[in-house]
Design an enzyme around this catalytic site. Structure first.
Site, short mmCIF file in Angstrom:
data_model
loop_
_atom_site.label_atom_id
_atom_site.label_comp_id
_atom_site.label_asym_id
_atom_site.label_seq_id
_atom_site.Cartn_x
_atom_site.Cartn_y
_atom_site.Cartn_z
N ASP A 405 0.94 -1.27 0.10
CA ASP A 405 0.01 0.03 0.06
C ASP A 405 0.69 1.22 0.01
O ASP A 405 2.16 1.01 0.14
CB ASP A 405 -0.93 -0.24 1.20
CG ASP A 405 -2.14 0.80 1.27
OD1 ASP A 405 -2.46 1.46 0.16
OD2 ASP A 405 -2.65 1.23 2.23
N GLU A 408 2.39 4.70 -4.48
CA GLU A 408 2.32 5.68 -5.69
C GLU A 408 3.65 6.27 -5.89
O GLU A 408 3.72 6.61 -7.14
CB GLU A 408 1.02 6.69 -5.24
CG GLU A 408 -0.03 5.98 -5.35
CD GLU A 408 -0.35 5.03 -4.26
OE1 GLU A 408 -1.54 4.06 -4.41
OE2 GLU A 408 0.01 5.43 -3.20
N ASP A 483 -8.86 3.55 -2.39
CA ASP A 483 -9.71 3.93 -1.34
C ASP A 483 -11.06 4.44 -1.76
O ASP A 483 -11.23 5.66 -1.90
CB ASP A 483 -8.86 4.99 -0.61
CG ASP A 483 -7.75 4.44 0.27
OD1 ASP A 483 -7.82 3.24 0.37
OD2 ASP A 483 -6.83 5.09 0.70
#
Length: 799
Positions: A405, A408, A483
């Site tokens: 997670d 990015e 999300d």
């Protein structure tokens, strides 16, 4: 072609006239008098690579996206010179290259234009970056449609949209918000009935405009790097998607349990809470294979540590969960806490493994643990180190999967949400700034994680899931759509996103069922489960900050709907596993939007809701509250309503009534659908028969069933079972033929065959040309019979 004689227009620069060309083994080079070079490489007869440079030479050729094992080779390649242009010919295409300005046009062998440059390649000098913005514009024909680009939260058809690729932590994003977590610069153009594809392999921030700015122009550009793209010729969407998926690679088979149902929340802790959740699933008889531990399992959010107050003996807990059929999956983020008493941090510092700013110091950013440094996963030595860190988690404690997670990469408390752009990366020996490495960072983290989990899971298969990805990430990892929010709009978004990801080569994808942010109603959760069980990755996940989101957080009706649909998924596991094998073996997407399924039917070109699950099941989710039915488009052909076996003729929009415990679900006539008995987890039961639902059709239909040991690598050595079933219905007869391949011996001995939709009463059955009594076959009034699994042909006759 329009000839542009100006070399500069509105700040843009253009190639000038060609002054030389040369041909090499698989490539043609075209040189202009203003130092532009175009290199066209014939990868395959229907796959061309276009690479441009403006400086008179090419930089070293390197890409993380391209699979080194992709198919290559062509039957024909020649370059023919004409007065105004060059022909670059293969056995399937004819590419014209204009001598005046280097513009290209691609034609099929009948002379039909497939894709033509409008302005073609051009560039803009951006001195702020000390380099170029590289641009490409194409002519878009009237009626042309566009699909692809990964997880975009917008209409499946991208006509009229402008979209951006810059991996971004976009919490609680909304419809049409840009950009999102993934950068997948691949799209499909559909001209009438003919399809082509473009893969713009450039990791800089990039943009795509599909007739948004100008009506008949599509364009793409990037803030740096090369104009480097691949052209895929169809003419079918299947050919385009298969070629792109082959080029960027496919995963290995997941363990079968990874296709089961997963339960997740931010966060399940302490151990007693984890056990309470898993026990409740077993008590309510709701199948579940995996439980996730979010960041709170760690000591102060330090990766590769355990909070011993919450989890005093992780190895014992993981083993106990495994005894009850639960595989434990843990989260690992890229941020490594700056803490001189933390062994991972100290190893990273000692070996100089963290990302640095341009002027030398380590890049520092805030994420969950506080101030962190971040590994440079584009450095092979760092990937090797990172892989080794999983020894205790996976090899000793027994964790079965890892969830990446915040990759990015996400950074808190800064407007950009990510690293400064001057951060430096190794890029596998091609040093660069974060402007180039940003979009690939998450994929390289997932790659390093995959290598570690695989090393310490062996001889079992690894399971990895990532939030951020670039083209090619599917070789290492599954993904989810980030999300999302517990709203009906997000249910619609999830449906479109997973279809689009499947078209974009990343089939092993799902959404957070029920929504991550906020709290769903029972009705919304039930409708999301009904969609989510038909996504390749199937997981409920929530922030947990607005209440509980387990199935029992709602009323008995919702619990029953949840159980019913998760049980259906577990019954369909052999079908889903076969879909996955076909994705790997034949590059066939696991979910097929209707436009992919039947591109020649213009009614499919703007459909978003319905999709084909595998090859034979049509799914149409309910996306609105209080629905007692919905309008849907049933594609051409004959289809059976799954719930009542009524046959429907497609090719038109219909109103379909549904109850709360149903969604519109149809099976293609002629299909053979394999089913396992319901299990609470994969491997719970031993069984002696596989159920085959056989749907009658006038004419022929082919179905496949792939099976193996459900884990491990024996399937790569030929120890698999591939059964190809062909149904042939004609009047009062149905013939079911079976062809068998592979060395794996399935543990069951019989098929229980449900004959559905027979237009006749069965009077006799021949098994391999010998009539067998109906009594011996346990034939009953429900048109069910039992037969040895090794038959070659069933001949069912009636009156």
């Amino acid at each position: 072609m329009i000839i542009n004689t100006e070399l500069e227009y509105k700040g843009n620069l253009y190639p000038s006239r060609i002054i030389d060309f040369k041909k090499e083994v698989d490539s043609a080079f075209f040189y202009t008098d203003n130092d532009v070079i175009l290199k066209i490489t014939i990868v395959r007869d229907s796959l061309l690579r276009f690479r441009y440079t403006t400086k008179g030479y090419f930089s070293p050729d390197f890409s993380y996206a391209i699979d080194e094992n992709h198919s290559r080779g062509y039957n024909h390649f020649e370059v023919v010179e004409e007065p105004d242009f060059y022909h670059v010919k293969t056995s399937k295409l004819d590419c014209h290259v204009s001598k005046a300005d280097l513009r290209t046009a691609i034609f099929d062998l009948k002379g039909n234009a497939v894709l033509e440059d409008e302005l073609g390649f051009h560039w803009e000098e951006i001195y702020e970056y000390g380099g170029n913005i590289v641009k490409m514009s194409k002519v878009s024909k009237d009626g042309e449609n566009f699909y692809g680009l990964g997880d975009k939260a917008t209409h499946l058809n991208l006509k009229g949209k402008r979209l951006e690729n810059w991996a971004t932590d976009q919490y609680a994003y909304h419809k049409d918000q840009e950009p999102l977590y993934k950068a997948v610069p691949f799209y499909i153009g559909l001209n009438g009935k003919d399809a082509y594809g473009i893969f713009f392999d450039n990791t800089f921030r990039s943009f795509f405009d599909f007739c948004h700015e100008r009506r008949n122009v599509s364009s793409f550009w990037a803030d740096g790097g090369e104009m480097n793209y691949y052209f895929f010729y169809g003419p079918s969407m299947h050919d385009v998607v298969a070629a792109y998926t082959d080029l960027t690679g496919k995963p290995e088979l997941p363990p079968l349990w990874a296709l089961g149902y997963h339960q997740c929340k931010w966060s399940y802790y302490p151990e007693s809470k984890v056990k309470e959740i898993t026990s409740r699933f077993r008590e309510l008889r709701i199948p579940c294979d995996a439980i996730y531990l979010d960041i709170d399992y760690m000591e102060g959010f330090r990766c590769f540590t355990w909070n011993k107050n919450f989890f005093p003996d992780p190895k014992r807990m993981v083993a106990e969960l495994a005894e009850d059929g639960f595989k434990t999956i843990v989260i690992i983020d890229p941020g490594i806490k700056i803490d001189k008493d933390y062994w991972v941090y100290n190893e990273g510092i000692a070996n100089d493994y963290f990302c640095k700013r341009a002027d030398g110091p380590y890049m520092k950013g805030k994420v969950w643990p506080g101030e962190c440094n971040f590994p440079d996963y584009t450095n092979p030595a760092v990937r090797e180190w990172w892989a080794g860190l999983f020894k205790e988690l996976v090899g000793d404690i027994g964790v079965k999967g890892v969830w990446n997670d915040m990759n990015e990469p996400a950074v808190m408390e800064v407007p950009t949400k990510t690293f400064p752009l001057d951060v430096r990366h190794d890029y596998d020996g091609h040093p660069c700034s974060h402007r180039k490495a940003h979009n690939i960072y998450g994929t390289q983290m997932a790659r390093a994680t995959y290598e570690g989990v695989k090393r310490f899971s062996y001889p079992k298969r690894p399971f990895i899931i990532t939030r951020s990805a670039y083209s090619g990430a599917q070789r290492y990892t599954s993904s989810w759509t980030g999300d999302n929010v517990a709203t009906w709009e997000h249910l619609w978004i999830a449906n479109v996103q997973v279809q689009r990801m499947s078209l974009s080569g990343m089939g092993f994808t799902g959404s957070d069922i029920g929504g991550f942010a906020e709290q769903p109603t029972g009705e919304l959760y039930a409708r999301w489960i009904q969609l989510g069980v038909f996504h390749p990755f199937c997981r409920t996940h929530s922030s947990g900050h607005h209440g509980e989101q387990e199935p029992w957080a709602f009323d008995d009706e919702v619990i029953n709907v949840t159980r019913k649909f998760i049980e259906l998924r577990y019954q369909l596991l052999p079908y889903l596993y076969t879909m996955f094998w076909q994705y790997i073996d034949e590059s066939i997407p696991m979910l097929k939007p209707l436009v992919y399924f039947d591109q020649e039917d213009p009614q499919t070109h703007y459909r978003t809701d319905e999709f084909i699950f595998g090859n034979h099941i049509l799914v149409c989710p309910i996306l609105e509250p209080n629905a007692v039915g919905r309008r849907m488009y049933v594609p051409r052909g004959s289809w059976y309503n799954y719930w009542n076996n009524e046959i429907v003729q497609g090719g038109r929009e219909s109103w379909i009534d549904v109850a709360f415990d149903q969604i519109p679900l149809f099976v293609k006539a002629g299909a053979v659908i394999p089913k396992y008995p319901v299990q609470q987890y994969v491997g719970e039961l031993e069984f002696d028969e596989l159920t085959l639902d056989v749907y009658y059709k006038e004419g022929k239909e082919e179905s496949k069933v792939f099976e193996d040991a459900q884990d491990g690598y024996d399937y790569t050595k030929g120890r698999y079972s591939l059964r190809t079933f062909t149904t042939a219905g004609k009047g009062k007869e149905l013939v079911l033929h079976q062809h068998k391949e592979g060395k794996f011996i399935t543990p069951y001995n019989y098929f229980k065959i449900n004959l559905i939709g027979l237009p006749f009463k069965v009077t006799a059955v021949e098994v391999d040309n010998e009539e067998v009594s109906l009594e011996e076959l346990k034939f009953n009034i429900h048109n069910t019979l039992t037969v040895n699994k090794d038959f070659s042909e069933l001949h069912i006759k009636g009156i």
